[in-house]
Each structure stands twice: as structure tokens, then as C-alpha cells.
Design a protein around this motif. Structure first.
Motif, mmCIF file in Angstrom:
data_model
loop_
_atom_site.group_PDB
_atom_site.id
_atom_site.type_symbol
_atom_site.label_atom_id
_atom_site.label_comp_id
_atom_site.label_asym_id
_atom_site.label_seq_id
_atom_site.Cartn_x
_atom_site.Cartn_y
_atom_site.Cartn_z
ATOM 1 N N ILE A 1 0.700 -1.072 -0.040
ATOM 2 C CA ILE A 1 0.019 0.039 -0.089
ATOM 3 C C ILE A 1 0.823 1.317 0.072
ATOM 4 N N ALA A 2 1.785 1.360 0.882
ATOM 5 C CA ALA A 2 2.903 2.548 1.033
ATOM 6 C C ALA A 2 3.488 2.499 -0.419
ATOM 7 N N ARG B 1 2.452 1.670 -3.438
ATOM 8 C CA ARG B 1 1.569 2.409 -4.248
ATOM 9 C C ARG B 1 1.091 3.789 -4.075
ATOM 10 N N ASP B 2 1.166 4.291 -2.782
ATOM 11 C CA ASP B 2 0.931 5.591 -2.614
ATOM 12 C C ASP B 2 2.076 6.633 -3.001
ATOM 13 N N ALA C 1 1.800 9.336 -6.106
ATOM 14 C CA ALA C 1 2.153 10.688 -5.718
ATOM 15 C C ALA C 1 3.388 11.227 -6.986
ATOM 16 N N TYR D 1 6.434 -0.838 -6.610
ATOM 17 C CA TYR D 1 4.936 -0.891 -6.258
ATOM 18 C C TYR D 1 4.607 -2.142 -7.077
ATOM 19 N N GLU E 1 -9.924 8.702 -3.707
ATOM 20 C CA GLU E 1 -8.749 8.391 -2.899
ATOM 21 C C GLU E 1 -7.375 8.878 -3.238
ATOM 22 N N ILE F 1 -4.702 9.912 -0.161
ATOM 23 C CA ILE F 1 -3.396 9.469 0.020
ATOM 24 C C ILE F 1 -2.304 10.511 -0.020
ATOM 25 N N LYS G 1 -2.324 11.258 3.517
ATOM 26 C CA LYS G 1 -1.679 10.381 4.579
ATOM 27 C C LYS G 1 -0.230 10.239 4.198
ATOM 28 N N LEU G 2 0.334 10.483 3.079
ATOM 29 C CA LEU G 2 1.746 10.633 2.901
ATOM 30 C C LEU G 2 2.337 11.903 3.621
#
Length: 326
Positions: A148-149, A151-152, A156, A216, A247, A251, A254-255
Motif C-alpha cells: 500500500i505504501a 502504491r501511494d 504521488a 509498487y 482516494e 493518499i 496520508k503521505l
């Protein structure tokens, strides 16, 4: 084609409904899904307001639209109210009716709103390169990053390089990646807000962005086709469907939180577009180059994003330097 009738000419409900059904059938596939959703949402707002006021929404009188604008001006941004009016006009044209928004009462209501409220829209919080680098570096710190991290971080990085909108980001496909020897990679954007015909546009991805993408994709099993960005479970299993557009700003936020990046306002889906455009202008790139990178058709938005940078490079500053007014 339905020719709009005079607003003074009576029309029955059955005819209106038939025309709307005909329009829906004829227009199938002609508009982007986001456009259809926005029109539906706006007309629901107007219809609900009319129902609460005991007024007719279709056909609506110019006085009804004027009253609606006056009411919305107190609770909505001017740009939102103008979009409501555009949707109301579209609804009436679909029914073969003259849009009431073109009449004087509605026009005067919009002018009242413009004079009463500032028309300057708030700009999205920019995500500039130094902040993005901190966010990407935080993903690689400590324990092994999750799928997940990864991908995020990849999302970005791609968002910054391509200046794509969130709906365009989640519409990218793996098979549209094409390596460029020694220079990075390109990716085809099959359709965008400014390319509704689907001719496609190619965007560049820098080598560090490609590395983030590869990490990723390897983490989710190295798929070779299908949506590029997908929902991923905590166990690293990726869905076959594309990530939802809403989303993207979540994201980014969150980052930023994980990296300790503090901003005046939360990041939005446009933050990388604003940040990359500002960084390009700060690096001395010309407005035309920035417009091409972000697929802007008008110089106005680019100039808005970089207005403070452009002011420092403008004629007034140059004159002050020539006059030695330090």
C-alpha cells in the motif's frame, strides 16, 4: 434535434418527459462519467430547493432561478453557483426549453452575487518538490514498506511528473507504459478532461518515478496489463479494478502526515498539478511549456498558479532593478 420553445408557450409534462428520455438516449456515450454525475447532482440540488419552496423546477421561471441564485449565494462558492446555473440550462435544453438562466432576472442575480462576494477562488494547496521528496523518503524509512505504501508513493510521484487530474491518474493502464532508453519512461493518457475525443496524450516519467512504480508493481505481483493504480489489501493483494478518484487526495494527505509535512490546508487532488506548475515556473520554464505539460488550453490557470513567481519576474520588478530601487 429539438428546437427550444418560447418560455411563453405552454408545454405538458408528458412532452417534457419524452424529450428528456430522447435526449438521454441520443446523448449516451457522448459525455464523460464525471460530467454526467455533476449534472445529475446539480439538478438534484435545484429540484430539491424548488420542492421546498413550492416552485416548479422544469420548466423553471427566470424568477425561480434568480431566487435560487440569491439563496445559494449565501451558502455556496460563486463558482459552484455558476455551475448550478450551467446545469439548469443544460436540463432545460435537453427538454427543448429556453434556458431561464439566459433571462434578465437570473443574469442580474448572478451579478448581485459577483458584487457581494469575491470571485477569487481559493487555490489548491500546492505539493512542491521538496515536500514531495520528504513524503517519498518517509515511505522508505524504518520497516519494509508495505504494498500500500509503495502504491501511494508511486501514485504521488506519477501525479507530480504528469500533472494529471485525479480522474486521469486512476484511468492509467500498465500496458501504456513505454520505456525510453536512458531517459525514463512515457505513459499514454488515453482520455482526459481536455481530450474528450480520446485522441490520447503521452506524458513523461522521470527515472526515479519509474523506480517507485516498479517497486509498487513488483510488490503486487508484477501485473503486465490492466489499471496501473488499484486498491491493495494489507496483505499485498491488488484488486483487478482501478482505484477510485476520491482516494487520491486521501493518499496525498496520508503521505504528508507520515512525513510530518505541515500545510495551511489539506492537500487536494489538484495539489501536484499546482506544485509542479509552480516548480516549473520557478525553474524558469516559459508559460507555454508549462501549459503543454499540464494540458492547459488557456494561460489563465497557469498564471493563477504562479502569479507570485511571475510577479517577481515581471516588468515592475525589472523596472525597480533598473532604477536601482533596492
Amino acid at each position: 434535434m429539438v428546437v427550444p420553445e418560447s418560455r411563453d408557450q405552454p408545454i405538458d409534462r408528458a412532452t417534457i418527459d419524452a424529450r428528456l428520455n430522447d435526449h438521454a438516449r441520443d446523448a449516451a456515450g457522448a459525455f464523460a462519467p464525471n460530467t454526467i454525475r455533476a449534472l445529475a447532482a446539480d439538478t438534484r440540488v435545484f429540484s430539491a430547493w424548488c420542492a421546498g419552496q413550492g416552485r416548479e423546477a422544469l420548466p423553471a421561471s427566470p424568477e425561480t432561478v434568480a431566487a435560487f441564485v440569491d439563496a445559494m449565494a449565501g451558502v455556496r462558492a460563486p463558482a459552484t453557483v455558476r455551475r448550478y446555473c450551467a446545469s439548469i440550462a443544460s436540463m432545460h435544453r435537453a427538454a427543448g426549453l429556453v434556458p431561464p438562466t439566459a433571462m434578465q432576472p437570473a443574469k442580474l442575480a448572478l451579478r448581485r452575487m459577483a458584487r457581494a462576494k469575491t470571485t477569487r477562488q481559493r487555490q489548491a494547496e500546492p505539493l512542491n518538490r521538496p515536500a514531495l521528496d520528504r513524503m517519498l523518503a518517509a515511505v522508505g524509512q524504518g520497516a519494509e514498506p508495505t504494498a500500500i505504501a509503495l502504491r501511494d508513493a508511486a501514485l504521488a510521484a506519477v501525479a507530480y511528473d504528469t500533472l494529471l487530474r485525479r480522474s486521469e491518474l486512476v484511468s492509467l493502464y500498465i500496458e501504456d507504459l513505454a520505456p525510453v532508453s536512458g531517459e525514463g519512461t512515457t505513459i499514454l493518457v488515453r482520455r482526459s478532461k481536455t481530450d474528450q475525443g480520446g485522441e490520447g496524450v503521452v506524458k513523461f516519467l522521470a527515472p526515479d518515478t519509474v523506480r517507485a512504480l516498479r517497486a509498487y508493481l513488483d510488490a503486487i505481483g508484477a501485473p503486465t496489463h490492466g489499471p496501473l493504480f488499484r486498491p491493495v489489501t494489507r496483505w499485498g493483494r491488488a484488486a483487478a479494478k482501478a482505484l477510485e478518484g476520491q482516494e487520491v487526495p486521501r493518499i496525498f494527505r496520508k503521505l504528508a502526515e507520515a512525513a510530518g509535512v505541515r500545510t495551511a490546508r489539506p492537500h487536494s487532488g489538484h495539489s501536484t498539478r499546482v506544485g509542479a506548475a509552480q516548480d516549473m515556473l520557478a525553474a524558469g520554464l516559459e508559460l507555454g511549456e508549462v501549459m503543454q505539460a499540464g494540458s492547459w488550453k488557456s494561460v489563465a490557470m497557469v498564471a493563477r498558479y504562479g502569479e507570485r513567481l511571475l510577479a517577481r519576474r515581471g516588468a515592475a520588478r525589472k523596472l525597480a532593478v533598473l532604477q536601482n530601487r533596492a
